[in-house]
Design a protein around this motif. Structure first.
Motif, PDB file in Angstrom:
ATOM      1  N   ALA A   8       8.340  60.042  15.379  1.00  0.00           N
ATOM      2  CA  ALA A   8       7.236  59.085  15.536  1.00  0.00           C
ATOM      3  C   ALA A   8       7.351  57.917  14.565  1.00  0.00           C
ATOM      4  O   ALA A   8       6.751  56.860  14.787  1.00  0.00           O
ATOM      5  N   ALA A   9       8.137  58.075  13.504  1.00  0.00           N
ATOM      6  CA  ALA A   9       8.315  57.003  12.520  1.00  0.00           C
ATOM      7  C   ALA A   9       9.431  56.030  12.913  1.00  0.00           C
ATOM      8  O   ALA A   9       9.692  55.074  12.189  1.00  0.00           O
ATOM      9  N   THR A  10      10.076  56.257  14.057  1.00  0.00           N
ATOM     10  CA  THR A  10      11.148  55.365  14.508  1.00  0.00           C
ATOM     11  C   THR A  10      10.615  53.951  14.660  1.00  0.00           C
ATOM     12  O   THR A  10       9.534  53.734  15.212  1.00  0.00           O
ATOM     13  N   SER A  11      11.356  52.990  14.173  1.00  0.00           N
ATOM     14  CA  SER A  11      10.986  51.582  14.295  1.00  0.00           C
ATOM     15  C   SER A  11      11.000  51.172  15.766  1.00  0.00           C
ATOM     16  O   SER A  11      11.978  51.418  16.481  1.00  0.00           O
ATOM     17  N   VAL A  12       9.907  50.557  16.238  1.00  0.00           N
ATOM     18  CA  VAL A  12       9.804  50.110  17.626  1.00  0.00           C
ATOM     19  C   VAL A  12       9.306  48.673  17.641  1.00  0.00           C
ATOM     20  O   VAL A  12       8.341  48.331  16.963  1.00  0.00           O
ATOM     21  N   GLN A  13       9.981  47.857  18.434  1.00  0.00           N
ATOM     22  CA  GLN A  13       9.553  46.471  18.632  1.00  0.00           C
ATOM     23  C   GLN A  13       9.391  46.272  20.138  1.00  0.00           C
ATOM     24  O   GLN A  13      10.277  46.637  20.913  1.00  0.00           O
ATOM     25  N   GLU A  14       8.261  45.715  20.544  1.00  0.00           N
ATOM     26  CA  GLU A  14       8.044  45.412  21.962  1.00  0.00           C
ATOM     27  C   GLU A  14       8.258  43.918  22.178  1.00  0.00           C
ATOM     28  O   GLU A  14       7.755  43.101  21.405  1.00  0.00           O
ATOM     29  N   ILE A  15       9.043  43.582  23.204  1.00  0.00           N
ATOM     30  CA  ILE A  15       9.286  42.178  23.530  1.00  0.00           C
ATOM     31  C   ILE A  15       9.055  41.968  25.024  1.00  0.00           C
ATOM     32  O   ILE A  15       9.022  42.925  25.802  1.00  0.00           O
ATOM     33  N   ALA A  16       8.939  40.725  25.415  1.00  0.00           N
ATOM     34  CA  ALA A  16       8.700  40.388  26.822  1.00  0.00           C
ATOM     35  C   ALA A  16       9.962  40.607  27.651  1.00  0.00           C
ATOM     36  O   ALA A  16      11.084  40.412  27.168  1.00  0.00           O
ATOM     37  N   LEU A  17       9.770  40.990  28.892  1.00  0.00           N
ATOM     38  CA  LEU A  17      10.878  41.216  29.819  1.00  0.00           C
ATOM     39  C   LEU A  17      11.771  39.983  29.917  1.00  0.00           C
ATOM     40  O   LEU A  17      12.990  40.078  29.790  1.00  0.00           O
ATOM     41  N   THR A  18      11.177  38.827  30.122  1.00  0.00           N
ATOM     42  CA  THR A  18      11.976  37.601  30.269  1.00  0.00           C
ATOM     43  C   THR A  18      12.688  37.233  28.981  1.00  0.00           C
ATOM     44  O   THR A  18      13.800  36.715  29.016  1.00  0.00           O
ATOM     45  N   GLU A  19      12.076  37.521  27.846  1.00  0.00           N
ATOM     46  CA  GLU A  19      12.716  37.236  26.555  1.00  0.00           C
ATOM     47  C   GLU A  19      13.953  38.118  26.370  1.00  0.00           C
ATOM     48  O   GLU A  19      15.009  37.645  25.940  1.00  0.00           O
ATOM     49  N   PHE A  20      13.829  39.397  26.715  1.00  0.00           N
ATOM     50  CA  PHE A  20      14.953  40.304  26.553  1.00  0.00           C
ATOM     51  C   PHE A  20      16.133  39.897  27.433  1.00  0.00           C
ATOM     52  O   PHE A  20      17.278  39.859  26.981  1.00  0.00           O
ATOM     53  N   PHE A  21      15.863  39.575  28.692  1.00  0.00           N
ATOM     54  CA  PHE A  21      16.946  39.266  29.621  1.00  0.00           C
ATOM     55  C   PHE A  21      17.384  37.799  29.603  1.00  0.00           C
ATOM     56  O   PHE A  21      18.364  37.448  30.253  1.00  0.00           O
ATOM     57  N   ALA A  22      16.700  36.939  28.864  1.00  0.00           N
ATOM     58  CA  ALA A  22      17.014  35.501  28.868  1.00  0.00           C
ATOM     59  C   ALA A  22      18.495  35.192  28.615  1.00  0.00           C
ATOM     60  O   ALA A  22      19.084  34.386  29.340  1.00  0.00           O
ATOM     61  N   LEU A  77       7.614  46.336  39.064  1.00  0.00           N
ATOM     62  CA  LEU A  77       6.951  47.553  38.615  1.00  0.00           C
ATOM     63  C   LEU A  77       5.648  47.166  37.923  1.00  0.00           C
ATOM     64  O   LEU A  77       5.512  46.057  37.411  1.00  0.00           O
ATOM     65  N   LYS A  78       4.697  48.074  37.885  1.00  0.00           N
ATOM     66  CA  LYS A  78       3.440  47.786  37.195  1.00  0.00           C
ATOM     67  C   LYS A  78       3.635  47.961  35.692  1.00  0.00           C
ATOM     68  O   LYS A  78       4.327  48.877  35.250  1.00  0.00           O
ATOM     69  N   GLU A  79       3.029  47.062  34.933  1.00  0.00           N
ATOM     70  CA  GLU A  79       3.001  47.158  33.467  1.00  0.00           C
ATOM     71  C   GLU A  79       4.391  47.313  32.860  1.00  0.00           C
ATOM     72  O   GLU A  79       4.617  48.160  31.982  1.00  0.00           O
ATOM     73  N   THR A  80       5.330  46.489  33.293  1.00  0.00           N
ATOM     74  CA  THR A  80       6.693  46.555  32.765  1.00  0.00           C
ATOM     75  C   THR A  80       6.707  46.121  31.308  1.00  0.00           C
ATOM     76  O   THR A  80       6.142  45.091  30.949  1.00  0.00           O
ATOM     77  N   ARG A  81       7.358  46.937  30.474  1.00  0.00           N
ATOM     78  CA  ARG A  81       7.425  46.674  29.037  1.00  0.00           C
ATOM     79  C   ARG A  81       8.847  46.900  28.550  1.00  0.00           C
ATOM     80  O   ARG A  81       9.579  47.702  29.112  1.00  0.00           O
ATOM     81  N   VAL A  82       9.211  46.200  27.491  1.00  0.00           N
ATOM     82  CA  VAL A  82      10.534  46.357  26.882  1.00  0.00           C
ATOM     83  C   VAL A  82      10.341  46.817  25.445  1.00  0.00           C
ATOM     84  O   VAL A  82       9.652  46.170  24.666  1.00  0.00           O
ATOM     85  N   PHE A  83      10.986  47.952  25.126  1.00  0.00           N
ATOM     86  CA  PHE A  83      10.909  48.522  23.778  1.00  0.00           C
ATOM     87  C   PHE A  83      12.296  48.563  23.158  1.00  0.00           C
ATOM     88  O   PHE A  83      13.237  49.057  23.771  1.00  0.00           O
ATOM     89  N   ARG A  84      12.396  48.054  21.937  1.00  0.00           N
ATOM     90  CA  ARG A  84      13.623  48.152  21.124  1.00  0.00           C
ATOM     91  C   ARG A  84      13.375  49.236  20.086  1.00  0.00           C
ATOM     92  O   ARG A  84      12.417  49.156  19.324  1.00  0.00           O
ATOM     93  N   LEU A  85      14.259  50.245  20.068  1.00  0.00           N
ATOM     94  CA  LEU A  85      14.090  51.380  19.157  1.00  0.00           C
ATOM     95  C   LEU A  85      15.166  51.370  18.088  1.00  0.00           C
ATOM     96  O   LEU A  85      16.353  51.328  18.400  1.00  0.00           O
ATOM     97  N   GLY A  86      14.743  51.431  16.842  1.00  0.00           N
ATOM     98  CA  GLY A  86      15.684  51.480  15.738  1.00  0.00           C
ATOM     99  C   GLY A  86      15.815  50.147  15.044  1.00  0.00           C
ATOM    100  O   GLY A  86      15.404  49.115  15.559  1.00  0.00           O
ATOM    101  N   ALA A  87      16.433  50.189  13.874  1.00  0.00           N
ATOM    102  CA  ALA A  87      16.568  48.991  13.049  1.00  0.00           C
ATOM    103  C   ALA A  87      18.001  48.487  12.984  1.00  0.00           C
ATOM    104  O   ALA A  87      18.281  47.539  12.287  1.00  0.00           O
ATOM    105  N   GLY A  88      18.902  49.126  13.680  1.00  0.00           N
ATOM    106  CA  GLY A  88      20.274  48.667  13.714  1.00  0.00           C
ATOM    107  C   GLY A  88      21.177  49.482  12.824  1.00  0.00           C
ATOM    108  O   GLY A  88      20.709  50.299  12.052  1.00  0.00           O
ATOM    109  N   PRO A  89      22.442  49.302  12.953  1.00  0.00           N
ATOM    110  CA  PRO A  89      23.072  48.301  13.807  1.00  0.00           C
ATOM    111  C   PRO A  89      23.000  48.623  15.301  1.00  0.00           C
ATOM    112  O   PRO A  89      23.124  47.731  16.120  1.00  0.00           O
ATOM    113  N   GLU A  90      22.765  49.907  15.668  1.00  0.00           N
ATOM    114  CA  GLU A  90      22.617  50.222  17.082  1.00  0.00           C
ATOM    115  C   GLU A  90      21.144  50.335  17.429  1.00  0.00           C
ATOM    116  O   GLU A  90      20.401  51.074  16.786  1.00  0.00           O
TER     117      GLU A  90
END
Length: 129
Positions: A48-62, A92-105
């Motif tokens: 549950a402590a994993t770093s998560v960042q939510e970004i917009a669908l269009t931003e991720f795929f831009a 899809l309904k309520e499409t969200r993009v989640f980035r998990l972790g702080a890197g490098p992967e």
């Protein structure tokens, strides 16, 4: 054709470019609702402590879905495929993009809700140093 089959067809051979090139993997999780980062972490059995960042669908795929003047025909075809994939995912309904972790992967999950209430989307792995 099932949604999973459609997503697999849309992602077949597509690579998301970062510092490494990674495939996109389609999924459908039946009877699962991902309405928050915490719900996604639970589904993936992540801490549950994993770093998560939510970004917009269009931003991720831009970077992948924007045509550039220097693209050759193969790159233009990939751009068109990424644009079509974004359209599918946005449907899809309520499409969200989640980035998990702080890197490098960094694992990325694009999730949304199907008309029958399941969770569907694609995942990939980014390398950022």
């Amino acid at each position: 054709m099932s949604l999973l089959t459609e997503l697999r067809k849309a992602t077949k051979g597509l690579l998301f470019l970062s510092e490494s090139d990674a495939p996109l993997k389609a999924f459908v999780w039946k009877s699962v609702t991902i309405d928050s980062a915490a719900a996604l972490l639970k589904q993936l059995n992540k801490d549950a402590a994993t770093s998560v960042q939510e970004i917009a669908l269009t931003e991720f795929f831009a970077p992948m879905a924007a045509a550039q003047s220097w693209h050759d025909e193969a790159a233009k075809a990939d751009v068109a495929r990424f644009q079509a994939l974004v359209t599918q995912l946005a449907a899809l309904k309520e499409t969200r993009v989640f980035r998990l972790g702080a890197g490098p992967e960094i694992a990325v999950f694009v999730v949304g809700t199907t008309p029958d209430g399941h969770t569907a989307g694609v995942s990939t792995l980014l390398t950022e140093t």
